[in-house]
Scaffold this motif. Structure first.
Motif, PDB file in Angstrom:
ATOM      1  N   MET A   1     -39.714  20.949  99.073  1.00 26.75           N
ATOM      2  CA  MET A   1     -38.485  20.131  99.069  1.00 26.75           C
ATOM      3  C   MET A   1     -37.963  20.031  97.639  1.00 26.75           C
ATOM      4  O   MET A   1     -38.715  19.682  96.728  1.00 26.75           O
ATOM      5  CB  MET A   1     -38.775  18.739  99.627  1.00 26.75           C
ATOM      6  CG  MET A   1     -37.562  17.824  99.685  1.00 26.75           C
ATOM      7  SD  MET A   1     -37.933  16.241 100.500  1.00 26.75           S
ATOM      8  CE  MET A   1     -39.051  15.518  99.306  1.00 26.75           C
ATOM      9  N   ALA A   2     -36.681  20.342  97.436  1.00 29.33           N
ATOM     10  CA  ALA A   2     -36.102  20.310  96.097  1.00 29.33           C
ATOM     11  C   ALA A   2     -35.806  18.887  95.648  1.00 29.33           C
ATOM     12  O   ALA A   2     -36.093  18.494  94.521  1.00 29.33           O
ATOM     13  CB  ALA A   2     -34.826  21.140  96.067  1.00 29.33           C
ATOM     14  N   PHE A   3     -35.187  18.094  96.502  1.00 33.46           N
ATOM     15  CA  PHE A   3     -34.830  16.721  96.179  1.00 33.46           C
ATOM     16  C   PHE A   3     -35.283  15.808  97.293  1.00 33.46           C
ATOM     17  O   PHE A   3     -35.237  16.174  98.475  1.00 33.46           O
ATOM     18  CB  PHE A   3     -33.307  16.547  96.045  1.00 33.46           C
ATOM     19  CG  PHE A   3     -32.651  17.408  95.007  1.00 33.46           C
ATOM     20  CD1 PHE A   3     -33.006  17.318  93.680  1.00 33.46           C
ATOM     21  CD2 PHE A   3     -31.654  18.299  95.357  1.00 33.46           C
ATOM     22  CE1 PHE A   3     -32.394  18.100  92.721  1.00 33.46           C
ATOM     23  CE2 PHE A   3     -31.020  19.087  94.413  1.00 33.46           C
ATOM     24  CZ  PHE A   3     -31.394  18.987  93.085  1.00 33.46           C
ATOM     25  N   SER A   4     -35.671  14.597  96.949  1.00 31.22           N
ATOM     26  CA  SER A   4     -35.728  13.553  97.961  1.00 31.22           C
ATOM     27  C   SER A   4     -34.295  13.118  98.234  1.00 31.22           C
ATOM     28  O   SER A   4     -33.382  13.393  97.442  1.00 31.22           O
ATOM     29  CB  SER A   4     -36.555  12.367  97.464  1.00 31.22           C
ATOM     30  OG  SER A   4     -35.883  11.727  96.383  1.00 31.22           O
ATOM     31  N   ASN A   5     -34.066  12.433  99.341  1.00 28.00           N
ATOM     32  CA  ASN A   5     -32.708  11.962  99.628  1.00 28.00           C
ATOM     33  C   ASN A   5     -32.230  10.992  98.554  1.00 28.00           C
ATOM     34  O   ASN A   5     -31.055  11.023  98.156  1.00 28.00           O
ATOM     35  CB  ASN A   5     -32.657  11.310 101.003  1.00 28.00           C
ATOM     36  CG  ASN A   5     -32.573  12.340 102.118  1.00 28.00           C
ATOM     37  OD1 ASN A   5     -32.234  13.502 101.886  1.00 28.00           O
ATOM     38  ND2 ASN A   5     -32.907  11.929 103.338  1.00 28.00           N
ATOM     39  N   GLU A   6     -33.117  10.146  98.076  1.00 31.68           N
ATOM     40  CA  GLU A   6     -32.723   9.195  97.028  1.00 31.68           C
ATOM     41  C   GLU A   6     -32.316   9.927  95.756  1.00 31.68           C
ATOM     42  O   GLU A   6     -31.286   9.631  95.153  1.00 31.68           O
ATOM     43  CB  GLU A   6     -33.869   8.234  96.743  1.00 31.68           C
ATOM     44  CG  GLU A   6     -33.543   7.193  95.686  1.00 31.68           C
ATOM     45  CD  GLU A   6     -34.696   6.241  95.425  1.00 31.68           C
ATOM     46  OE1 GLU A   6     -34.543   5.344  94.564  1.00 31.68           O
ATOM     47  OE2 GLU A   6     -35.761   6.395  96.068  1.00 31.68           O
ATOM     48  N   GLU A   7     -33.113  10.921  95.361  1.00 33.07           N
ATOM     49  CA  GLU A   7     -32.802  11.690  94.159  1.00 33.07           C
ATOM     50  C   GLU A   7     -31.556  12.542  94.364  1.00 33.07           C
ATOM     51  O   GLU A   7     -30.683  12.609  93.496  1.00 33.07           O
ATOM     52  CB  GLU A   7     -33.992  12.584  93.808  1.00 33.07           C
ATOM     53  CG  GLU A   7     -33.798  13.390  92.534  1.00 33.07           C
ATOM     54  CD  GLU A   7     -34.965  14.309  92.249  1.00 33.07           C
ATOM     55  OE1 GLU A   7     -35.224  14.590  91.061  1.00 33.07           O
ATOM     56  OE2 GLU A   7     -35.619  14.760  93.215  1.00 33.07           O
ATOM     57  N   GLY A   8     -31.448  13.197  95.532  1.00 38.85           N
ATOM     58  CA  GLY A   8     -30.281  14.036  95.800  1.00 38.85           C
ATOM     59  C   GLY A   8     -29.000  13.244  95.806  1.00 38.85           C
ATOM     60  O   GLY A   8     -27.981  13.690  95.266  1.00 38.85           O
ATOM     61  N   ASP A   9     -29.028  12.054  96.420  1.00 39.10           N
ATOM     62  CA  ASP A   9     -27.821  11.234  96.455  1.00 39.10           C
ATOM     63  C   ASP A   9     -27.364  10.878  95.044  1.00 39.10           C
ATOM     64  O   ASP A   9     -26.165  10.851  94.747  1.00 39.10           O
ATOM     65  CB  ASP A   9     -28.069   9.952  97.248  1.00 39.10           C
ATOM     66  CG  ASP A   9     -28.192  10.215  98.744  1.00 39.10           C
ATOM     67  OD1 ASP A   9     -28.005  11.371  99.159  1.00 39.10           O
ATOM     68  OD2 ASP A   9     -28.473   9.257  99.489  1.00 39.10           O
ATOM     69  N   GLN A  10     -28.319  10.612  94.164  1.00 38.39           N
ATOM     70  CA  GLN A  10     -27.960  10.280  92.787  1.00 38.39           C
ATOM     71  C   GLN A  10     -27.430  11.501  92.047  1.00 38.39           C
ATOM     72  O   GLN A  10     -26.405  11.431  91.357  1.00 38.39           O
ATOM     73  CB  GLN A  10     -29.169   9.703  92.052  1.00 38.39           C
ATOM     74  CG  GLN A  10     -28.852   9.256  90.620  1.00 38.39           C
ATOM     75  CD  GLN A  10     -30.063   8.729  89.900  1.00 38.39           C
ATOM     76  OE1 GLN A  10     -31.154   9.296  90.006  1.00 38.39           O
ATOM     77  NE2 GLN A  10     -29.901   7.638  89.172  1.00 38.39           N
ATOM     78  N   ILE A  11     -28.091  12.648  92.212  1.00 38.33           N
ATOM     79  CA  ILE A  11     -27.693  13.848  91.493  1.00 38.33           C
ATOM     80  C   ILE A  11     -26.340  14.361  91.961  1.00 38.33           C
ATOM     81  O   ILE A  11     -25.533  14.845  91.165  1.00 38.33           O
ATOM     82  CB  ILE A  11     -28.779  14.936  91.649  1.00 38.33           C
ATOM     83  CG1 ILE A  11     -29.988  14.580  90.784  1.00 38.33           C
ATOM     84  CG2 ILE A  11     -28.248  16.326  91.281  1.00 38.33           C
ATOM     85  CD1 ILE A  11     -31.155  15.523  90.918  1.00 38.33           C
ATOM     86  N   PHE A  12     -26.049  14.254  93.257  1.00 38.01           N
ATOM     87  CA  PHE A  12     -24.833  14.845  93.794  1.00 38.01           C
ATOM     88  C   PHE A  12     -23.615  13.936  93.658  1.00 38.01           C
ATOM     89  O   PHE A  12     -22.520  14.309  94.069  1.00 38.01           O
ATOM     90  CB  PHE A  12     -25.048  15.249  95.255  1.00 38.01           C
ATOM     91  CG  PHE A  12     -25.707  16.594  95.406  1.00 38.01           C
ATOM     92  CD1 PHE A  12     -25.022  17.675  95.929  1.00 38.01           C
ATOM     93  CD2 PHE A  12     -27.010  16.804  94.987  1.00 38.01           C
ATOM     94  CE1 PHE A  12     -25.619  18.916  96.046  1.00 38.01           C
ATOM     95  CE2 PHE A  12     -27.623  18.030  95.097  1.00 38.01           C
ATOM     96  CZ  PHE A  12     -26.927  19.097  95.626  1.00 38.01           C
ATOM     97  N   ARG A  13     -23.752  12.762  93.079  1.00 35.34           N
ATOM     98  CA  ARG A  13     -22.592  11.912  92.815  1.00 35.34           C
ATOM     99  C   ARG A  13     -21.957  12.321  91.501  1.00 35.34           C
ATOM    100  O   ARG A  13     -22.646  12.630  90.527  1.00 35.34           O
ATOM    101  CB  ARG A  13     -22.980  10.441  92.806  1.00 35.34           C
ATOM    102  CG  ARG A  13     -23.428   9.955  94.181  1.00 35.34           C
ATOM    103  CD  ARG A  13     -23.463   8.445  94.287  1.00 35.34           C
ATOM    104  NE  ARG A  13     -23.963   8.038  95.597  1.00 35.34           N
ATOM    105  CZ  ARG A  13     -23.218   7.976  96.692  1.00 35.34           C
ATOM    106  NH1 ARG A  13     -21.927   8.288  96.632  1.00 35.34           N
ATOM    107  NH2 ARG A  13     -23.740   7.601  97.853  1.00 35.34           N
TER     108      ARG A  13
END
Length: 434
Positions: A1-13
């Motif tokens: 898994m590249a990102f957790s949902n918490e991390e992905g949500d932060q990175i993709f904002r």
């Protein structure tokens, strides 16, 4: 898994104050094409406008060109009472708000307040503004901290004078997060084979394979570069014995580049992206470009930098077998579908990163994920992200390689086995001799 949902949500904002939004702001980004902004008072280009309202990285802005011919980029809402400056009047030395006539120059200084008499008050007003550079048919802005503003990168695609250059129209708005293109698409070589090859209604080339018709598996490698990363392949063509050597670069923060073309996927907000593109064709020995290149430049086709696109065009094209639609050309429709449909309604439009399953073919994608995280860490540590060049080196052309050539197997393997340092030096030598 590249990102957790918490991390992905932060990175993709992408908005102001977000980690990725701040990282994008450390680079110069195209915000408009020169052709879409007229030449100032009395110099109107057909179908162009002045001023132009824009949205970049979640921020609403207004772009204008004063009588000097230079562009200025201001926050859209007037510092007085918040009226949109996109309804203002362009004057010789600035942009005047229609409500009470406050006049701002390109740097955001307030030059006039018709209803006020206190010059100290007028001089105290500094409207938010961003510096601009106009080159290669595009208008770029730097939206980061002023004290960290880097020199403008001298990409050959923008500065070379030994050929013909064309900038796209900037008409393509992609309904997806820009990082899905930047991180998940540029170095995904297998989607070129499948999404852009198998679904075209003709016999697939099978340029990428794990061993076919006596050929060994397609050579594929991914490499880090001073600007991001790249992939290099030696793939089959329809002609037995001929192979396509292909090198494409992912240049941070949002570029897909080769020596002849560069495209920028610029975030409008968290869920939409605007494409800009420039193509360069060098002159031959007689000082001309080929007829094929001229036809390509003159064609009104939906390339990454072209159009025209409109709301609902993806649905109008329909599924992959609808080949007759005028916008069903090139790879654009597949990219639009694959990028936009990853977002899930139950996740507020973001992908569900925790349900993604990565395989060995996703090495380039995972490399880009790691590089992006590293740049976020560099920024937090007060270090320039990669690709930022300062000092005397910033005056030189960026020796960004990236060649596509049809060759025999021996030549293809020679090119494939070159190191990234060797290819960069070869490009630097080519630029010195151009």
């Amino acid at each position: 898994m590249a990102f957790s949902n918490e991390e992905g949500d932060q990175i993709f904002r992408m908005g102001p104050g977000t980690p990725s939004g701040d990282l994008f702001r450390r680079y110069w980004l195209p915000v408009e094409t020169s052709a879409n902004l007229d030449g100032g008072r009395g110099h109107v280009v057909p179908s162009a406008k002045n001023p132009v309202k824009l949205k970049v990285l979640g921020e609403t802005l207004v772009l204008f060109r004063d009588a000097s011919g230079r562009p200025g980029l201001l926050a859209d809402h007037c510092s007085h009472r918040g009226v949109s400056l996109s309804y203002g009047r362009v004057e010789d030395n600035g942009l005047r708000c229609l409500y009470h006539g406050w006049l701002y120059d390109r740097d955001g200084s307030c030059l006039e307040m018709p209803a006020e008499t206190n010059d100290r008050f007028r001089a105290s007003v500094k409207h938010p503004s961003y510096p601009c550079v106009e080159v290669g048919g595009l208008i770029f802005a730097y939206m980061g901290p002023p004290e960290l503003q880097p020199p403008f990168p001298r990409y050959p695609i923008l500065f070379r004078k030994d050929g013909l250059r064309v900038a796209g129209k900037g008409n393509r708005i992609q309904r997806s997060n820009a990082l899905l293109q930047t991180l998940d698409n540029v170095l995904d070589v297998w989607h070129r084979e499948i999404a852009h090859g198998w679904f075209k209604g003709v016999e697939p080339v099978h340029g990428f394979h794990h061993g076919r018709d006596g050929d060994p598996p397609t050579p594929i490698k991914f490499e880090e570069t001073p600007w991001g990363a790249c992939y290099v392949t030696l793939q089959n063509t329809r002609t037995k014995g001929l192979y396509e050597y292909h090198e494409t670069h992912a240049v941070l923060p949002c570029q897909r580049a080769r020596t002849d073309t560069m495209n920028w996927a610029v975030p409008i907000d968290d869920f939409s992206t605007r494409w800009f593109g420039v193509h360069f064709e060098p002159f031959d020995e007689s000082g001309q470009v080929s007829e094929a290149a001229l036809r390509r430049f003159q064609a009104d086709r939906p390339l990454d930098s072209g159009g025209p696109f409109y709301e609902g065009w993806v649905e109008d094209v329909g599924y992959w077998w609808n080949f007759g639609h005028p916008l069903r050309q090139g790879p654009i429709w597949e990219d639009e579908v694959t990028m936009s449909s990853q977002g899930r309604e139950e996740r507020g439009g973001f992908p569900d990163f925790e349900k993604m399953t990565f395989g060995s073919s996703d090495r380039g994608v995972l490399l880009m994920h790691r590089l992006w995280k590293e740049q976020l860490a560099r920024m937090q540590d007060g270090i320039d992200p990669i690709g930022i060049v300062r000092g005397p080196e910033a005056e030189e052309m960026v020796p960004l390689p990236g060649v596509v050539a049809v060759v025999d197997r021996q030549e293809g393997e020679r090119l494939f086995n070159m190191t990234v340092e060797e290819r960069i030096e070869r490009q630097a030598e080519s630029l010195r001799n151009a």
